[in-house]
Design an enzyme around this catalytic site. Structure first.
Site, PDB file in Angstrom:
ATOM      1  N   TYR A 148       0.853  -1.197   0.000  1.00  0.00           N
ATOM      2  CA  TYR A 148       0.000   0.000   0.000  1.00  0.00           C
ATOM      3  C   TYR A 148       0.889   1.247   0.000  1.00  0.00           C
ATOM      4  O   TYR A 148       1.741   1.416   0.869  1.00  0.00           O
ATOM      5  CB  TYR A 148      -0.880  -0.052   1.247  1.00  0.00           C
ATOM      6  N   ASP A 169      -1.903  -5.787   9.166  1.00  0.00           N
ATOM      7  CA  ASP A 169      -2.987  -4.900   8.755  1.00  0.00           C
ATOM      8  C   ASP A 169      -4.029  -5.770   8.060  1.00  0.00           C
ATOM      9  O   ASP A 169      -3.824  -6.234   6.931  1.00  0.00           O
ATOM     10  CB  ASP A 169      -2.421  -3.824   7.818  1.00  0.00           C
ATOM     11  N   ILE A 192      -7.300  -5.088   7.234  1.00  0.00           N
ATOM     12  CA  ILE A 192      -8.509  -4.322   6.963  1.00  0.00           C
ATOM     13  C   ILE A 192      -9.389  -4.883   5.864  1.00  0.00           C
ATOM     14  O   ILE A 192     -10.514  -4.438   5.677  1.00  0.00           O
ATOM     15  CB  ILE A 192      -8.236  -2.837   6.686  1.00  0.00           C
ATOM     16  N   LYS A 217     -13.111  -0.584   4.724  1.00  0.00           N
ATOM     17  CA  LYS A 217     -13.154  -1.442   3.537  1.00  0.00           C
ATOM     18  C   LYS A 217     -14.236  -2.499   3.683  1.00  0.00           C
ATOM     19  O   LYS A 217     -15.107  -2.642   2.842  1.00  0.00           O
ATOM     20  CB  LYS A 217     -11.798  -2.127   3.320  1.00  0.00           C
TER      21      LYS A 217
END
Lengths: 426, 477
Positions: B151, B236, B238, B274
């Site tokens: 990301y 992470d 998400i 998300k």
């Protein structure tokens, strides 16, 4: 494993808050609990807001089916520094709250999730780790966390005296500036709160002019935390930094104002803060930093209509002032009966009380002993002056807007009992 | 570049580039902002395929909110709660909110693991969550390893204000971009030699931009790697509930139940932006198994508390088990359908994507359309996609992908019709490429016209519409 950043919570300010949440006073359910006088919650005017809400109810947090008031108005990504409509509403609100003496330009605004990140973001923009801000004392204990903790910036106290009603003197400021420089530390700005927390007074126009001159001469910033601007109860008129700048043709690049809805509109839970700056580069940088602290979209939508209702806001401000004044007068009078005088104040949700007559030794130690008695025996949580870096021992900040009139009587009574034991032992 | 007098008044953080907004990742967005597609008002505009936003299940949330007016404090049914909510600024958050989030997180992992509400710490979105974790775990100058491609905003989130540096661990298509222990060890050793203090490893699982999930073995080897080196693992997660096919998602929270591990090293970052398509709500979560991190993170949440109004709404919504179960199921179904529609459409014109089972995007392979396997070629192709094909896709280089030719394309932030338009534009473009290739071949044979790649450059949007530092402009001159 290391936690790289030391915890800031050893201050009595935070210890007191924690103790209250463990054993909170409730008139019926817990009459012997600790009464909170250390946190600025203003419960005086919720009835007005509830009334407004019930007259302006929506079907849901989304509102009606048309236009912006559907899920697509609150669910997707929004500009991180706030919806344009909300900025417009806040700009007008700020102007209204400050008596329309000045107008605010929404394009000079960056919105944040509360005044806490607003201060931190400004600090990250204006100073590097190891730099310093000068702060008049006594000051809001939260500044130590907001301005220093993660930024690595130092706060240099500039002590003010009760003889000046704790208004800053330029001489003291200059001295502090020079001493800091001698230590090899770069001063980046001055941080003031106006109306002042914890004293509750206003900076006179002349002081504001002097501060501006000083900042210009030294080429440093001024951050003016004006979060209590709408919580005035005296007869004086609040003068914002913005108003001074409006009138004069001064270089505005160093002036920044912090505001929020936690005090004046009593909505701390909603997390609404404002950075208002006259410096384009600061606005650009601050805007990027709001990615870490944006206001929730449904909250912005809810508040746009409330905050834009000028008629309601006018009624709210006036009623709020009246009720704060009533509580203030009641509380201060009650303290006076105990021989405790308060500093001259005309704003804020608190009074700055001189309890030095009750402390056994005129020192920080004596003050903290009294604080401890007040917390554990009288069971009231007040904020000791040392937590606010006050140079004169014995001052305590007492917030009175969480109380009802009956509670005030109870608080005074509890203080009286402790006061009597203090007088006996001294 | 010398700072202007005005900029000298500002800090280094305010004037450096670590916000990353000068990267091509954001430049494509700027092109979209200036000329956004609209089916009626601007059908020739740029279609936004660079934003990972899930708009597929808005109707479900909308319906729930309408049916539950009590959860909204601005309704007649809910207004009596107003004052308690408006005044609430405790950084612990509402107990009911933490319980509801813990409940949701567990369900998003198929109920295979439960989460402790007392470890739920709020932050300003996942952006704030990643930053908070870094502030708690690392000092300025310390480093975290990060498998790449990753990301783009990790650098900003993890490093801008914290001073932490990210060290990429390159993965490539030779093994479907899997993270190997060898690559991690090599990156770690190199850092040691350079006297860089590595404090941990940060992963995104499911992966952004790949859309893949880490298999159990890889996860176990990551956990044993960090355990052995006594460094942290930040996972992470998400996109945990944005999984639409197999292989299914395995969370690090499950792995640590199965193997020996120092739990003080394990931290999860989560968000509702998300999985629930609610980025506007700004709900970020730090979930750490380390008590000191929970305590420190909680105090830091004052800088990014979730609005109490939002907490109240979500506490109600996420504890409605019937709603949550149906939402998760429906979300997966709709993502699967959209993913299939999009990838099949791409296949028809010979474009392949990395096989993936999660996320709101695909990792599209356009290597065969590159003139040369270079970054410059990728940038050239990207410019063409933005300017001619009018799709904002994100070039692999902005994800620090070492292999040119990959592009991340988001598919969940639009309706079906727009997907069709996008596919049509791609089809037209690919066919044009094939015609041009044929023509080039013929021309080379005839030795009449020599085809120069610079012809593409003439169709670039005029520079004044791009930021002066945009590589789109730089590459042109």
């Amino acid at each position: 494993m290391t936690i790289s950043i030391a915890r800031p919570n050893d201050s009595p300010y935070y210890i007191g808050l924690d103790r209250v949440s463990e054993d909170p006073y409730h008139r019926l359910d817990n009459p012997n609990g600790i009464i909170q006088l250390g946190l600025f919650e203003n419960r005086l005017c919720f009835d007005l807001i509830e009334k407004w809400l019930s007259e302006n109810t929506k079907d849901s947090v989304m509102g009606r089916d048309d236009g912006d008031l559907s899920i697509s108005g609150i669910a997707p990504y929004q500009p991180s520094d706030g919806l344009v409509e909300f900025k417009v509403a806040m700009a007008d609100f700020m102007s209204q709250v400050m008596g329309r003496a000045v107008s605010f330009d929404p394009s000079q605004m960056v919105l944040t999730a509360g005044a806490t990140p607003a201060l931190e973001i400004l600090c990250f923009c204006l100073a590097d780790p190891g730099n310093a801000f000068l702060v008049p004392t006594p000051y809001y204990p939260g500044f130590d966390r907001d301005m220093k903790w993660r930024t690595g910036v130092e706060l240099i106290p500039v002590h003010c005296r009760s003889t000046d009603n704790f208004i800053i003197s330029i001489t003291a400021l200059d001295q502090a500036f020079n001493q800091t420089r001698k230590r090899g530390i770069k001063v980046r700005g001055i941080l003031i709160s106006n109306p002042s927390n914890p004293v509750g007074n206003l900076l006179p126009r002349e002081t504001l002019y002097n501060l501006l001159d000083f900042a210009r001469e030294k080429n440093i910033h001024i951050v003016s935390d004006e979060i209590f601007a709408g919580s005035m109860y005296g007869s004086e008129e609040f003068v914002s930094m913005a108003e001074i700048l409006d009138m004069e043709d001064i270089d505005k690049n160093r002036i920044h104002i912090v505001y929020g809805l936690s005090k004046d509109l009593a909505l701390p839970g909603f997390r609404v803060g404002v950075i208002y700056s006259f410096n384009e580069s600061v606005l650009v940088a601050a805007k990027k930093l709001t990615r870490f602290s944006s206001i929730s979209a449904p909250t912005q939508r809810l508040l746009i209509s409330m905050v834009s209702d000028t008629r309601f806001i006018q009624e709210y401000i006036e009623t709020n002032k009246k009720r704060i004044r009533e509580m203030h007068d009641l509380f201060v009078e009650g303290l006076k009966q105990l021989g405790i005088k308060c500093a001259q104040s005309c704003a804020g949700l608190y009074c700055w009380a001189d309890m030095s007559g009750l402390i056994s030794s005129y020192s920080e130690k004596g003050e903290l002993e009294l604080w401890d008695k007040l917390l554990n025996i009288a069971k009231i949580n007040v904020t000791p002056g040392s937590a606010c870096h006050c140079i004169e021992p014995g001052w305590f900040r007492c917030c009175f807007t969480t109380l009802s009139q009956e509670d005030v009587v109870i608080v005074i009574e509890r203080i009286r009992k402790v006061a009597e034991t203090c007088k006996i032992s001294s | 570049m010398a700072l202007s007098k005005n900029q000298q008044l500002l800090s280094k953080i305010a004037t450096n580039d670590r916000h990353g907004e000068n990267s091509p990742y954001f430049d494509g967005w700027k092109a979209y902002d200036k000329n956004p597609y609209h089916p009626i008002d601007n059908p020739e505009g740029v279609i936004q395929m660079g934003l990972a936003e899930n708009q597929l299940c808005f109707d479900l949330i909308q319906k729930w909110i309408r049916r539950n007016p009590k959860a909204s404090i601005c309704t007649a049914e809910g207004v009596h709660e107003f004052k308690n909510i408006a005044i609430f600024q405790d950084y612990n958050g509402f107990k009911e909110f933490r319980q509801a989030v813990a409940n949701f997180m567990g369900k998003a992992r198929g109920g295979r693991v439960t989460f402790d509400p007392t470890r739920i710490v709020m932050s300003g979105g996942a952006t704030g969550a990643n930053e908070t974790v870094m502030f708690c775990l690392a000092n300025p100058g310390d480093a975290f390893l990060v498998p790449s491609p990753c990301y783009p905003a990790f650098d900003r989130d993890c490093g801008w204000r914290t001073g932490v540096q990210l060290i990429p661990v390159n993965c490539d298509s030779s093994n479907n971009f899997l993270i190997t222990k060898a690559a991690l060890e090599a990156a770690y050793e190199r850092a040691q030699q350079d006297h860089i203090n590595v404090k941990g490893l940060i992963i995104a699982n499911p992966s952004n931009p790949l859309g893949t999930v880490l298999d159990r073995d890889t996860l176990r080897s990551l956990v044993s790697f960090i355990n052995e080196k006594k460094i942290h693992l930040v996972s992470d997660e998400i996109y945990a509930a944005s999984v639409f096919s197999t292989p299914s998602f395995v969370s690090v929270s499950e792995i640590i139940e199965e193997m020996e591990c120092d739990r003080d090293l394990i931290h999860i970052v989560y968000s509702l932006s998300k999985d629930m398509g609610l980025p506007g709500f700004r709900v970020g979560i730090v979930y750490s198994y380390n008590d000191a991190v929970v305590n420190c993170g909680r105090k830091m949440s004052s800088f990014g508390l979730v609005s109490s109004q939002t907490q109240h709404l979500l506490a109600s919504m996420l504890s409605d088990n019937e709603f949550v179960d149906n939402f998760l199921k429906e979300n997966s179904k709709r993502l699967a359908k959209r993913h299939s529609m999009f990838t099949k459409g791409l296949e028809k014109v010979g474009i392949a994507c990395l096989k993936s089972s999660a996320g709101l995007f695909v990792w599209m392979d356009l290597r065969r359309l590159l003139k040369e396997q270079t970054l410059e070629s990728e940038m050239n192709l990207w410019r063409v996609i933005i300017n001619e094909v009018k799709l904002n896709v994100s070039p692999g280089s902005s994800f620090h992908c070492s292999e040119p030719g990959w592009f991340r394309v988001c598919f969940a932030n639009m309706d079906d019709d727009t997907v069709e338009v996008a596919l049509e534009r791609i089809r037209v473009f690919v066919e044009k490429q094939q015609v041009k290739s044929k023509r080039k071949f013929q021309n080379n044979l005839n030795l009449k016209l020599s085809y120069t790649p610079r012809r593409y450059d003439e169709s670039v949007m005029s520079p004044h519409m791009m930021s002066p530092r945009s590589p789109l402009v730089r590459a042109r001159t």
